[in-house]
Design a protein around this motif. Structure first.
Motif, short mmCIF file in Angstrom:
data_model
loop_
_atom_site.label_atom_id
_atom_site.label_comp_id
_atom_site.label_asym_id
_atom_site.label_seq_id
_atom_site.Cartn_x
_atom_site.Cartn_y
_atom_site.Cartn_z
N TYR A 144 0.83 -1.20 0.00
CA TYR A 144 0.00 0.00 0.00
C TYR A 144 0.87 1.25 0.00
O TYR A 144 1.88 1.31 0.70
N LEU A 145 0.47 2.22 -0.81
CA LEU A 145 1.12 3.53 -0.84
C LEU A 145 0.10 4.57 -0.40
O LEU A 145 -0.93 4.77 -1.07
N LEU A 146 0.32 5.20 0.74
CA LEU A 146 -0.59 6.21 1.27
C LEU A 146 0.04 7.58 1.04
O LEU A 146 1.12 7.87 1.56
N VAL A 147 -0.64 8.41 0.26
CA VAL A 147 -0.12 9.71 -0.13
C VAL A 147 -0.87 10.80 0.62
O VAL A 147 -2.08 10.95 0.47
N LYS A 148 -0.15 11.56 1.43
CA LYS A 148 -0.78 12.60 2.25
C LYS A 148 -0.67 13.95 1.54
O LYS A 148 0.35 14.61 1.60
N GLY A 149 -1.75 14.32 0.84
CA GLY A 149 -1.75 15.56 0.08
C GLY A 149 -2.02 15.28 -1.38
O GLY A 149 -1.46 14.34 -1.95
N THR A 150 -2.84 16.09 -2.01
CA THR A 150 -3.26 15.84 -3.39
C THR A 150 -2.71 16.85 -4.38
O THR A 150 -2.90 16.69 -5.59
N SER A 151 -2.01 17.90 -3.90
CA SER A 151 -1.55 18.96 -4.81
C SER A 151 -0.03 19.05 -4.88
O SER A 151 0.50 19.99 -5.46
N ASN A 152 0.65 18.09 -4.28
CA ASN A 152 2.10 18.15 -4.21
C ASN A 152 2.71 17.57 -5.49
O ASN A 152 2.57 16.38 -5.76
N MET A 153 3.38 18.43 -6.27
CA MET A 153 3.94 17.97 -7.54
C MET A 153 5.07 16.97 -7.34
O MET A 153 5.27 16.06 -8.15
N LEU A 154 5.85 17.13 -6.27
CA LEU A 154 6.90 16.17 -5.98
C LEU A 154 6.30 14.80 -5.73
O LEU A 154 6.80 13.79 -6.24
N PHE A 155 5.22 14.75 -4.95
CA PHE A 155 4.59 13.47 -4.64
C PHE A 155 4.14 12.76 -5.91
O PHE A 155 4.25 11.54 -6.02
N ALA A 156 3.62 13.52 -6.87
CA ALA A 156 3.16 12.91 -8.12
C ALA A 156 4.31 12.20 -8.82
O ALA A 156 4.16 11.08 -9.33
N ASN A 157 5.49 12.81 -8.81
CA ASN A 157 6.66 12.20 -9.45
C ASN A 157 7.13 10.96 -8.69
O ASN A 157 7.51 9.96 -9.30
N VAL A 158 7.10 11.03 -7.35
CA VAL A 158 7.52 9.88 -6.54
C VAL A 158 6.56 8.71 -6.73
O VAL A 158 6.98 7.56 -6.85
#
Length: 334
Positions: free
Chosen positions: A62-76
């Motif tokens: 499971y990958l839990l992503v905290k935040g929906t507008s973070n451009m860095l997170f999208a790349n990770v």
């Protein structure tokens, strides 16, 4: 012949043989060559029915992503998904609001889905209680250091956010700026915001500049929230020559507010971001930022998780080097 027989003949463990047969990347070239020679010599064919049954039981990460507008997170996220797609694991991704507490979500997932491991993208110490059931399975948190959390099943991969914040504010001061505002986040809920704010304070102190709370505005990690925070700063009776935003999303939102006020960037107000996103690099003006190496962070997080799952290794906390990227959003003043 079974994989146990291959393990005995090759001298490698059953786990290593399994990783080779499933095209996993965390195997040495020597081990792969030896094992594949035995597989070919015996015309070994994996039992796909058994494998399918095993996957049904649980091969889920499971990958839990905290935040929906973070451009860095999208790349990770994209990089992690690409890596895991090349293995026999499956990946489930859940997005949460940046103000959400991860503890109840991870407890529910562990009870209902029984994953082999969890990767957290974002999060703070306050998000977890030490008795949460999520830490009965291997976990890795990315972009946040958990080194001092004393949780045995939790590894982490991050940059040194405090040092990075200090570095980019040093850059502003070296360019003649002393009236530096900060657009930060909720210091009570976000460990990342606290560390980057500490870096701001460290730089001011180092250069003999007294911090002034009027120069700080809190925002969410979104364009709109940063836009409104910048408008508040501009409405205050203070002189601002530069803005330190703790994310590229915030920097772009703040930049638009500056332009809408009829001011210029960087001629009237300079601005810096944080994360080194592609959008910041191609924005006009190109934004000075701290680049986080998202590919390295993603690869190391997956590798640490697999080491914990497959090799039963203990937790590990890694700091990945950051880089200050030059741009066009900072002017030198006298």
């Amino acid at each position: 012949m079974t994989i146990v027989d291959i393990a005995k003949e090759s001298g490698y463990s059953v786990t290593t043989v399994s990783r080779v047969l499933n095209n996993r990347q965390d195997v040495s070239p020597a081990a792969k060559e030896t094992i594949m020679k035995i597989v070919e010599a015996h015309n070994f064919v994996p039992n796909t029915n058994a494998k399918r049954l095993k996957q049904t039981i649980s091969r889920n990460i499971y990958l839990l992503v905290k935040g929906t507008s973070n451009m860095l997170f999208a790349n990770v996220v994209e990089e992690i998904q690409s890596i895991i797609d090349r293995t026999d694991y499956s990946l489930s991704i859940t997005y949460l609001d940046e103000d959400s507490n991860l503890s109840s979500v991870t407890d529910r997932i562990c009870r209902e889905r029984k994953p082999l491991g969890i990767i957290f993208l974002g999060g703070s110490r306050e998000d977890f209680s030490e008795d949460t059931s999520s830490f009965k399975v291997p976990c890795v948190i990315v972009t946040t250091s958990a080194e001092n959390w004393s949780m045995e099943e939790l590894s982490s991969v991050s940059i040194d956010d405090e040092k990075a914040g200090e570095t980019i504010v040093d850059y502003l001061i070296e360019h003649g700026h002393t009236k530096i505002a900060e657009i930060g986040a909720n210091l009570e809920l976000s460990q990342t915001a606290r560390l980057r704010h500490n870096g701001y304070l460290n730089s001011l102190k180092k250069h003999g500049i007294t911090p002034d709370e009027r120069y700080y505005e809190r925002a969410r990690f979104s364009y709109d929230s940063a836009y409104r925070a910048m408008k508040k700063l501009l409405e205050k009776d203070i002189e601002i020559t530069a803005v330190y935003a703790i994310s590229d999303v915030m920097a772009i939102g703040a930049l638009r507010a500056i332009l809408d006020k009829g001011l210029r960037v960087p001629e009237d107000i300079s601005i810096t971001g944080f994360d080194g996103s592609t959008l910041a690099e191609y924005y006009n003006p190109k934004i000075v930022s701290i680049r986080q190496p998202h590919k390295d962070m993603a690869a190391r997080s997956v590798e640490l998780l697999f080491n914990m799952i497959d090799l039963h290794k203990g937790s590990c906390h890694e700091i990945i080097p950051f880089e200050l990227t030059e741009g066009e959003s900072v002017a030198r003043i006298d």
